[in-house]
Design an enzyme around this catalytic site. Structure first.
Site, PDB file in Angstrom:
ATOM      1  N   LYS A  53       1.178  -1.393  -0.308  1.00 31.50           N
ATOM      2  CA  LYS A  53      -0.563  -0.364  -0.336  1.00 31.50           C
ATOM      3  C   LYS A  53       0.736   1.546  -0.142  1.00 31.50           C
ATOM      4  O   LYS A  53       0.245   2.120  -0.882  1.00 31.50           O
ATOM      5  CB  LYS A  53      -0.820   0.106   1.265  1.00 31.50           C
ATOM      6  CG  LYS A  53      -2.049  -0.890   1.129  1.00 31.50           C
ATOM      7  CD  LYS A  53      -3.633  -0.741   2.373  1.00 31.50           C
ATOM      8  CE  LYS A  53      -4.076  -1.849   1.565  1.00 31.50           C
ATOM      9  NZ  LYS A  53      -5.771  -2.008   2.004  1.00 31.50           N
ATOM     10  N   SER A 102      -8.067   1.238   9.593  1.00 40.88           N
ATOM     11  CA  SER A 102      -7.683   0.987  10.646  1.00 40.88           C
ATOM     12  C   SER A 102      -6.617  -0.168  10.225  1.00 40.88           C
ATOM     13  O   SER A 102      -6.062  -0.620  11.139  1.00 40.88           O
ATOM     14  CB  SER A 102      -8.897  -0.347  11.089  1.00 40.88           C
ATOM     15  OG  SER A 102      -8.832  -1.395  10.338  1.00 40.88           O
TER      16      SER A 102
END
Length: 311
Positions: free
Chosen positions: A50, A75
């Protein structure tokens, strides 16, 4: 999204990310009856692919936008990725996290310089909190998986894999929010040679499998899976790419995920998270499909809570 978009993105983010290694295991190849090539994004900065999409998204902002910061709700790995990417580029990052998020993930966000705003653990609360920051601070919202710049960034992992191994028959990718598989499928289309992209997903959260069948975005009824990074659903930016460029989606059981994770830890001596193990589990569960083929596996990340291992 064109081939040139991926090429330019890779040039843009290269100074800020790691080019991760591709590992192999003769023992695993024998076990599966195929040649497997593991693209190890568990060795990426902050421990997951990511970082690529987060970095690209920030680099595409104007100076004025960057001066006001970025905001996301996550989260998990994207919270950490956006925090670190922002810190590397001198930009403020506001991260909306549910109160129930594990402390280990909150600590990582803080370590990477992100400012945490807590909210109730519902999607509505997350969206509302992020919108409030957008309004008050003028920060730009960056979606973890349903953003064109994020999708293109994630596709660069597959691009690198195909640069090293251009003749892969298949690339297997875990499916959560859809950013990684959409970017991978795009890269395989432009840089592969008849390379098929297959998604892998737990039975417990098989929204992408059902979406693929029905032709519209389906949601999950449960979130009971060890693969905590794959609980989110697809978005309107990535789903059309998935429908167009992905070959199929394979579902695996929780037992198969744990077994695949254990095998990689034991045989390859690398730490991968359960969500990453889902892609390898799909190969183990459908060995006949991959027999004597060259198969790339995107190991999406290695951020594991070591106090909470399944074995």
């Amino acid at each position: 999204m064109q081939k040139e978009d991926l090429v330019q993105c890779h040039k843009r983010i290269a100074p800020h990310i790691h080019r991760t290694p591709v590992l192999t295991s003769r023992l695993i190849d024998r076990m599966v009856g195929a040649e497997l090539f593991f693209k190890c994004e568990n060795f990426q900065r902050m421990g997951a692919y990511k970082m690529r999409g987060a970095t690209n998204a920030i680099l595409q902002l104007s100076d004025e936008q960057r001066s006001k910061g970025v905001v996301t709700h996550s989260s998990g790995n994207f919270a950490q990725a956006l925090s670190l990417a922002a810190k590397s580029l001198g930009v403020k990052a506001y991260i909306v996290m549910p109160t129930a998020a594990p402390q280990v993930k909150k600590n990582a966000v803080l370590e990477y310089g992100g400012k945490i705003i807590e909210c109730e653990p519902t999607l509505e609360a997350r969206k509302a909190a992020a919108q409030k920051i957008e309004t008050e601070k003028g920060a730009t919202f960056i979606h973890p998986s349903n953003s064109v710049n994020v999708i293109i960034g994630q596709g660069t992992a597959c691009m690198e894999l195909l640069e090293e191994h251009p003749d892969l028959d298949f690339i297997i990718v875990p499916v959560g929010g859809g950013g990684l598989i959409a970017g991978t499928a795009l890269a395989a289309h432009y840089f592969g040679k008849n390379c098929k992209v297959i998604g892998a997903e737990p039975f417990a959260v098989d929204d992408a499998y059902r979406s693929f069948q029905s032709g519209k975005i389906e949601l999950n009824k449960t979130t009971e899976t060890i693969a905590d990074g794959l609980k989110t659903n697809l978005g309107d930016k990535n789903f059309p790419l998935i429908r167009k460029y992905v070959n199929s989606i394979v579902r695996v059981s929780e037992e198969e995920i744990i077994e695949a994770m254990r095998l990689i830890w034991e045989r390859m001596k690398i730490i991968i998270e359960p969500s990453s193990a889902v892609a390898f589990a799909a190969v183990l569960s459908e060995k006949d499909k991959f027999k004597k083929k060259k198969v790339g596996i995107i190991v999406s990340g290695g951020n594991v809570d070591l106090k909470n291992l399944p074995f």
